[in-house]
Motif scaffolding. Structure first.
Motif, PDB file in Angstrom:
ATOM      1  N   GLY A   1      38.547 -31.666  38.395  1.00  0.00           N
ATOM      2  CA  GLY A   1      39.998 -31.491  38.458  1.00  0.00           C
ATOM      3  C   GLY A   1      40.464 -30.169  37.875  1.00  0.00           C
TER       4      GLY A   1
ATOM      5  N   ARG B   1      41.974 -37.162  49.163  1.00  0.00           N
ATOM      6  CA  ARG B   1      43.311 -37.444  48.664  1.00  0.00           C
ATOM      7  C   ARG B   1      44.153 -38.034  49.781  1.00  0.00           C
TER       8      ARG B   1
ATOM      9  N   THR C   1      42.586 -28.010  44.526  1.00  0.00           N
ATOM     10  CA  THR C   1      43.072 -29.310  44.990  1.00  0.00           C
ATOM     11  C   THR C   1      43.011 -29.350  46.515  1.00  0.00           C
TER      12      THR C   1
ATOM     13  N   SER D   1      45.490 -30.723  37.027  1.00  0.00           N
ATOM     14  CA  SER D   1      45.449 -30.052  38.321  1.00  0.00           C
ATOM     15  C   SER D   1      44.565 -28.822  38.333  1.00  0.00           C
TER      16      SER D   1
END
Length: 348
Positions: A184, A345, A189, A7
């Motif tokens: 990543g 996402r 995110t 993450s």
């Protein structure tokens, strides 16, 4: 995209991510150097595989003459480069040497960075399998590179286009894997876009188009197919060129008939740019996070620019600098595809 992607929430993760981005930049440079090595017909100039001692270039006149004598035994020298003298040989030698040296340097930077972050406790457990996988792929890529070069030591005047395709394909797979990891770890995110499930599936299919077009481009390089039918949009005055099905069995044409190889690459490139703009239009109708929308904008523009660059390269009969730039453009499209996948996402 693997579900175990890190993450990137800590400063330590970001430092690892920036290191991986540096490795990615080195892989990009390696691919461009490799394109120049191919376009200058330099790949067979070093007849020995010496992973350790080969890091040093020739340091004496006697060593230069020994290496030149080895090269003179190849079919490429006898049939294509018989005009070369030692000074000419040095030019192609240096491109191949730089290509191999840069590969070793990538391995050193990767291994050194891994050890440094390991000793400082910056590597969390979820990263270990990914980094180990990258290291193993990198080591395998060195072996594949040598097997590719060795394929040109018999009666061929070039390396095997099949092994060239494998070598480039592995390089770009390693690059995409490292880039995905780095993004990543470094990039925030993005918000999820649950309504975009179908769009994301389309983007994954688009990544397949990109991969197929890149591999077809490797076959173009491996068969010198870019030097035939240097016109667009027609080939020899026809959409499908004469001699497309010259060989038997039929499937062999896709890999060994230059006109067919070039046509297939053109066709896949056009399909890819059409797919990119289809995704872009689709994205206008789906509620998306702004990061995902921008990523698809850039992807459509980048793909169109790469096709234009490919046409320019073809019409110019593939000068070295333009062929290398076209290779760089292909990597840019791959990079934009990876970036779009990380931005789109569909679940939190």
């Amino acid at each position: 995209q693997p579900r175990t992607a890190p993450s990137g929430t800590t400063a330590g993760d970001r430092a690892v991510g920036y290191w991986l981005l540096g490795v990615c930049a080195m892989i990009v440079a390696m691919a461009v150097i490799g394109a120049i090595t191919r376009l200058t017909e330099s790949g067979l100039s070093i007849m020995e595989w010496a992973p350790v001692t080969g890091v040093l270039p020739p340091l004496s006149q006697a060593e230069w003459e020994r290496l030149f004598a080895l090269y003179q035994q190849t079919a490429e020298y006898r049939r294509v480069h018989a005009w070369m003298e030692l000074a000419d040989f040095k030019t192609i030698f240096w491109w191949e040497w730089i290509h191999r040296f840069w590969g070793r340097l990538i391995g050193l930077v990767f291994a050194g960075g891994f050890l440094w972050f390991l000793l400082r406790g910056r590597l969390h457990r979820g990263l270990w399998p990914h980094l180990a996988g990258l290291f193993a792929l990198g080591a395998l890529q060195g072996l594949v590179g040598w097997l590719m070069v060795a394929s040109g030591f018999g009666e061929r005047t070039d390396v095997s286009q099949y092994r060239l395709m494998l070598h480039l394909g592995m390089a770009l797979m390693i690059y995409a894997y490292a880039l995905w990891l780095a993004i990543g770890l470094v990039a925030p995110t993005p918000p999820a876009s649950p309504a975009a499930r179908g769009l994301r599936s389309g983007l994954i299919a688009f990544a397949g188009f990109v991969a197929a077009t890149l591999l077809a481009g490797a076959l173009v390089a491996g068969t010198n197919a870019g030097l035939v039918h240097n016109t667009f949009p027609l080939m020899g005055g026809q959409i499908v060129p004469n001699g497309y099905l010259r060989q038997d069995p039929v499937w062999l044409n896709a890999f060994e008939t230059p006109a067919a190889v070039q046509f297939n690459h053109r066709f896949l490139a056009i399909l890819t740019v059409c797919a990119a703009f289809t995704l872009w239009l689709w994205s206008r109708r789906v509620p998306l996070a702004s990061a995902a929308r921008r990523a698809l904008d850039y992807l459509a523009l980048g793909t169109a620019a790469q096709v234009a660059l490919g046409i320019w390269t073809l019409l110019a009969v593939v000068p070295v600098w333009l062929g290398a730039l076209h290779q760089l453009g292909a990597i840019a499209v791959l990079s934009l595809t990876v970036w779009a996948l990380t931005r789109l996402r569909i679940s939190a």
